[in-house]
Design an enzyme around this catalytic site. Structure first.
Site, PDB file in Angstrom:
ATOM      1  N   CYS A 333     136.715  62.187  14.876  1.00  0.00           N
ATOM      2  CA  CYS A 333     136.516  60.903  13.757  1.00  0.00           C
ATOM      3  C   CYS A 333     135.234  61.251  12.827  1.00  0.00           C
ATOM      4  O   CYS A 333     135.235  62.370  12.104  1.00  0.00           O
ATOM      5  CB  CYS A 333     136.362  59.371  14.333  1.00  0.00           C
ATOM      6  N   HIS A 430     141.016  59.086  18.555  1.00  0.00           N
ATOM      7  CA  HIS A 430     140.376  58.593  19.673  1.00  0.00           C
ATOM      8  C   HIS A 430     141.133  58.732  20.765  1.00  0.00           C
ATOM      9  O   HIS A 430     142.623  58.150  20.761  1.00  0.00           O
ATOM     10  CB  HIS A 430     139.567  57.277  19.419  1.00  0.00           C
TER      11      HIS A 430
END
Length: 483
Positions: A333, A430
């Site tokens: 991310c 994630h």
């Protein structure tokens, strides 16, 4: 309105989240339809709920313990700190702007309507709702307009049990002090207390329990011993990372810089559970271990600010040295965005820095955008052709030549980037290491055998052991009778 009990703490990190998760599993085991609820949470460890919004990761785990889909209504107000002065405000799963200091205090009474609406939805059809407070109710400077602790409890008429952490010391003073400082209306909501994280012979604290009851008039619901199962469950607060220490040397050292606004650090939990892997959290002022085989740049709530912090600590130079030694790097991310040549923020979404040079380890660039991507995904790892389940929570669009070698494929589009030699990898996903077969192949590529355990089953087993420990140590019948 469903029957409910609220668990408040004498401070942060006393174990409320895990206790509520465990009690959710206890109630489920007893055949009750139980649901979790937390009016207000402050955490950068967010999850994507099953109905498509953001909630605290702790409420996601509590829903799992209940055996029900997670919902934005289980955590209607989520604050995600992004600067020293302000947090992103998420209401019922959706971004509502930024909350700053005094402005947020003025806003809280307006948020009570959303909190009560969500509480009603969570309780619909439930036998029991277990509510978690935030921080401490003794912070009387924040009492006006409170929605997180006693403000909610009094408004919803929910009885309160106070949780004290004996492991940190001073638990008698914490509980008695809370009793002393609470106004009478709030004190009347408290039905009793319980002690958490006791090590050793619990009978040695009998006099302590009696003293607390003598000073407060509150009954004791028991003493929870230090339960090993807790260490196998995802933690919510980054304070647990600060206590991590190095153990015996393992086959693979994974180094993780502790960025100031680190987010979704439970991405690392499946790696920590691997017998051959040691995850080393590197605090500010410390160097990345030279024996690390992999450096993970984790998610962050403020990519640009944390990139500046990374440079201030000299980790950028150490990362280059790590790569020259043949080491691998994975950015997740915000960490993925840092790996590129440049990050641009023309609208100032993250702050005053509108353009910053990245680490230059991947030939990509990122442009921040107001629209936030929040979704659960099913993907395929293009490194190992293995299925993945994960989630995305990010702002920004990334492009560049290295995107031609994507990390994963999500439906009809690609995700992430990989360097030509395959040693630098980045992804927006994630939760990737929770996929056992992917984790097995990923670690094997680094020369380590892993991925033999079923991570999701290990979390379920830990919840089961936690529930057994709570059944054995607490007056569960007395607790549930409060509702």
């Amino acid at each position: 309105m469903a029957r409910a009990i609220m668990f408040q703490g004498t401070g942060s990190d006393v174990g409320k989240s895990v206790l509520v998760a465990g009690l959710c599993r206890v109630a489920r085991n007893r055949g009750l339809k139980v649901r979790p609820f937390k009016p207000q949470n402050m955490s950068n460890n967010a999850a994507v709920s099953d109905d498509g919004g953001e909630i605290g990761r702790a409420q996601w785990l509590q829903a799992l313990a209940c055996g029900v889909p997670s919902s934005v209504h289980m955590n209607p107000v989520l604050l995600k700190p992004q600067t020293d002065m302000g947090s992103q405000l998420i209401v019922q799963g959706q971004v509502r702007g930024e909350a700053r200091g005094r402005y947020y205090q003025e806003l809280k009474p307006q948020l009570m309507a959303a909190v009560m609406e969500s509480f009603a939805k969570v309780g619909d059809g439930a036998d029991l709702v277990l509510v978690e407070g935030a921080g401490s109710p003794a912070e009387i400077n924040l009492r006006a307009g409170d929605i997180a602790n006693m403000g909610f409890a009094t408004h919803a008429d929910v009885p309160v049990v106070l949780v004290g952490d004996i492991d940190r010391g001073g638990v008698i003073a914490s509980l008695v002090g809370t009793h002393t400082i609470l106004p009478q209306e709030d004190r009347a909501m408290v039905r009793g207390f319980l002690i958490n994280k006791f090590r050793g012979d619990i009978s040695l604290f009998d006099d302590g329990l009696a003293a607390i009851t003598r000073f407060t008039g509150w009954r004791s619901f028991g003493v929870v011993p230090w339960l090993k199962a807790v260490s196998r469950l995802p933690a919510e607060d980054s304070v647990v990372l600060e206590r991590a220490v190095r153990g015996d040397k393992k086959a693979l050292i994974v180094a993780v810089p502790m960025l100031p606004r680190i987010a979704n650090f439970d991405d690392l939990d499946p790696l920590k559970a691997e017998p051959a892997v040691e995850v080393v959290m590197v605090p500010p002022g410390s160097s990345l271990p030279a024996d690390a085989g992999l450096v993970v740049l984790p998610g962050t709530k403020s990519t640009i600010a944390d990139l500046l912090a990374l440079r201030e600590n000299g980790w950028d130079r150490e990362l280059v040295a790590h790569v020259k030694r043949g080491g691998h790097v994975l950015g997740i991310c915000g960490g993925f965005q840092m790996l590129g040549r440049r990050i641009s923020d023309p609208a100032g979404i993250e702050g005053n820095v509108r353009d910053i040079e990245g680490l230059g380890l991947l030939d990509i660039e990122t442009m921040t955008e107001p629209e936030k991507v929040v979704r659960n995904v099913e993907a395929v790892s293009l490194l190992h052709d293995e299925p993945l389940e994960g989630y995305e929570i990010h702002i920004g669009r990334t492009s560049g030549p290295d995107m031609a070698r994507p990390f994963a494929r999500i439906g009809d589009h690609d995700d992430g980037a990989v360097s030509p030699d395959g040693r630098i990898m980045g992804t927006y996903l994630h939760g990737i290491f929770s996929a056992d077969r992917f984790r097995h192949h990923f670690l094997r590529a680094l020369g380590v055998e892993g991925g033999q355990m079923n991570y999701r089953e290990s979390v379920e087993e830990a919840l089961g052991e936690l529930a057994e420990g709570l059944e054995a140590s607490l007056d569960i019948d007395g607790l549930f009778a409060l509702a």
